[in-house]
Design a protein around this motif. Structure first.
Motif, PDB file in Angstrom:
ATOM      1  N   UNK A 118      11.962   2.217  -5.719  1.00 14.72           N
ATOM      2  CA  UNK A 118      11.646   3.611  -5.404  1.00 14.72           C
ATOM      3  C   UNK A 118      10.183   3.764  -5.011  1.00 14.72           C
ATOM      4  N   UNK A 119       9.296   3.080  -5.728  1.00 17.53           N
ATOM      5  CA  UNK A 119       7.880   3.149  -5.383  1.00 17.53           C
ATOM      6  C   UNK A 119       7.609   2.588  -3.997  1.00 17.53           C
ATOM      7  N   UNK A 120       8.255   1.480  -3.664  1.00 17.36           N
ATOM      8  CA  UNK A 120       8.081   0.883  -2.332  1.00 17.36           C
ATOM      9  C   UNK A 120       8.583   1.818  -1.244  1.00 17.36           C
ATOM     10  N   UNK A 121       9.694   2.480  -1.496  1.00 15.00           N
ATOM     11  CA  UNK A 121      10.253   3.414  -0.519  1.00 15.00           C
ATOM     12  C   UNK A 121       9.322   4.610  -0.299  1.00 15.00           C
ATOM     13  N   UNK A 122       8.725   5.110  -1.377  1.00 14.61           N
ATOM     14  CA  UNK A 122       7.780   6.219  -1.254  1.00 14.61           C
ATOM     15  C   UNK A 122       6.549   5.788  -0.458  1.00 14.61           C
ATOM     16  N   UNK A 123       6.020   4.616  -0.766  1.00 14.94           N
ATOM     17  CA  UNK A 123       4.838   4.119  -0.055  1.00 14.94           C
ATOM     18  C   UNK A 123       5.114   3.989   1.441  1.00 14.94           C
ATOM     19  N   UNK A 124       6.243   3.400   1.793  1.00 12.67           N
ATOM     20  CA  UNK A 124       6.569   3.241   3.211  1.00 12.67           C
ATOM     21  C   UNK A 124       6.754   4.561   3.916  1.00 12.67           C
ATOM     22  N   UNK A 131       8.277  -9.734  -4.590  1.00 11.75           N
ATOM     23  CA  UNK A 131       7.358  -9.051  -3.683  1.00 11.75           C
ATOM     24  C   UNK A 131       7.906  -8.974  -2.269  1.00 11.75           C
ATOM     25  N   UNK A 132       8.653  -9.987  -1.848  1.00 14.93           N
ATOM     26  CA  UNK A 132       9.240  -9.932  -0.508  1.00 14.93           C
ATOM     27  C   UNK A 132      10.244  -8.783  -0.405  1.00 14.93           C
ATOM     28  N   UNK A 133      11.022  -8.583  -1.471  1.00 12.90           N
ATOM     29  CA  UNK A 133      11.993  -7.494  -1.475  1.00 12.90           C
ATOM     30  C   UNK A 133      11.281  -6.147  -1.389  1.00 12.90           C
ATOM     31  N   UNK A 134      10.203  -5.985  -2.175  1.00 13.53           N
ATOM     32  CA  UNK A 134       9.472  -4.714  -2.166  1.00 13.53           C
ATOM     33  C   UNK A 134       8.798  -4.481  -0.817  1.00 13.53           C
ATOM     34  N   UNK A 135       8.244  -5.538  -0.230  1.00 15.15           N
ATOM     35  CA  UNK A 135       7.626  -5.393   1.090  1.00 15.15           C
ATOM     36  C   UNK A 135       8.671  -5.008   2.131  1.00 15.15           C
ATOM     37  N   UNK A 136       9.865  -5.589   2.027  1.00 13.83           N
ATOM     38  CA  UNK A 136      10.941  -5.234   2.958  1.00 13.83           C
ATOM     39  C   UNK A 136      11.301  -3.756   2.821  1.00 13.83           C
ATOM     40  N   UNK A 137      11.320  -3.239   1.576  1.00 10.47           N
ATOM     41  CA  UNK A 137      11.624  -1.816   1.371  1.00 10.47           C
ATOM     42  C   UNK A 137      10.507  -0.927   1.912  1.00 10.47           C
ATOM     43  N   UNK A 138       9.255  -1.357   1.758  1.00 12.72           N
ATOM     44  CA  UNK A 138       8.132  -0.603   2.329  1.00 12.72           C
ATOM     45  C   UNK A 138       8.267  -0.536   3.846  1.00 12.72           C
TER      46      UNK A 138
END
Length: 226
Positions: free
Chosen positions: A83-89, A1-8
């Motif tokens: 990819x989902x995290x990048x789209x959300x951000x 989750x930390x990695x995904x939050x960082x991408x967001x």
């Protein structure tokens, strides 16, 4: 989750600063200038690499994530989440810009070809291939190595945006183009900026294999931040 939050967070900052520079330039009668916009994109990527590179690798770009997976440096199973995290951000950044600048005449910094669609497609493909080749060359696994990685990658982005931006927009990143298109409802030629960066990034993988030592790509998959 930390990695995904960082991408967001990294993708949000990239789109907020980069397309924000385009929006504010339009709203302020060109005070920032084209050169200023190009430099902004380069600087924000440099900053995000040094901020989140040790957490998620600071991909900030689904084309980069796919290319890392194709190179055997990133787990295919982690690609959808990234990819989902990048789209959300990215979409969150465009939504905020839309709230701040509802009358923006530049459609939130959307990328549009100035010439023919094929001209911009080829430009985006080549630009992304060069960018990804640089990223693969200065990274270990899916993470940038050393203090010069951010400078090299940010410098290439600024350079390419400087000379190619007036023609193709120099997106090199599907979510950078998708986010303002979704929020502004402006989908003309969006396919260029979704397909060309992905193809260009994937082309960089065999190019890197061709110029680097054996085993630089195609080896054992590594964890997302290793």
């Amino acid at each position: 989750m930390k990695k995904l939050l960082a991408e967001v967070l990294g993708s949000f900052t990239l789109v907020f600063a980069g397309t924000g520079a385009i929006v504010i330039n339009s709203a302020s009668d060109g005070v920032i200038t084209h050169a200023g916009i190009a430099i902004t994109f380069g600087l924000v990527v440099l900053a995000m690499i040094h901020t989140f590179g040790d957490v998620s690798g600071a991909h900030l770009n689904p084309a980069v994530t796919l290319a890392f997976a194709a190179a055997g440096r990133f787990s295919w199973g982690a690609v959808p989440g990234y990819a989902g995290a990048q789209v959300v951000g990215a979409v969150s950044a465009s939504l905020l810009l839309h709230l701040l600048f509802p009358q923006d005449p530049a459609v939130l910094g959307a990328t549009l070809p100035a010439g023919s669609a094929m001209q911009s497609f080829v430009l985006e493909l080549v630009l992304t291939a060069i960018l990804m080749l640089t990223i693969l060359s200065v990274s270990t696994g899916a993470r940038e190595k050393g203090v010069t990685a951010g400078i090299a990658i940010g410098g290439v982005i600024a350079l390419e945006a400087m000379f190619a931006g007036p023609i193709s927009g120099a997106s090199m990143n599907p979510v950078r183009s998708l986010a303002p298109a979704l929020v502004a409802g402006h989908f003309n030629h969006l396919w260029i900026y979704l397909a060309a960066p992905v193809l260009g990034a994937l082309i960089a993988v065999p190019l890197c294999i061709g110029v680097r030592e054996a085993g630089c790509c195609g080896g054992r998959c590594v964890s997302p931040a290793s």
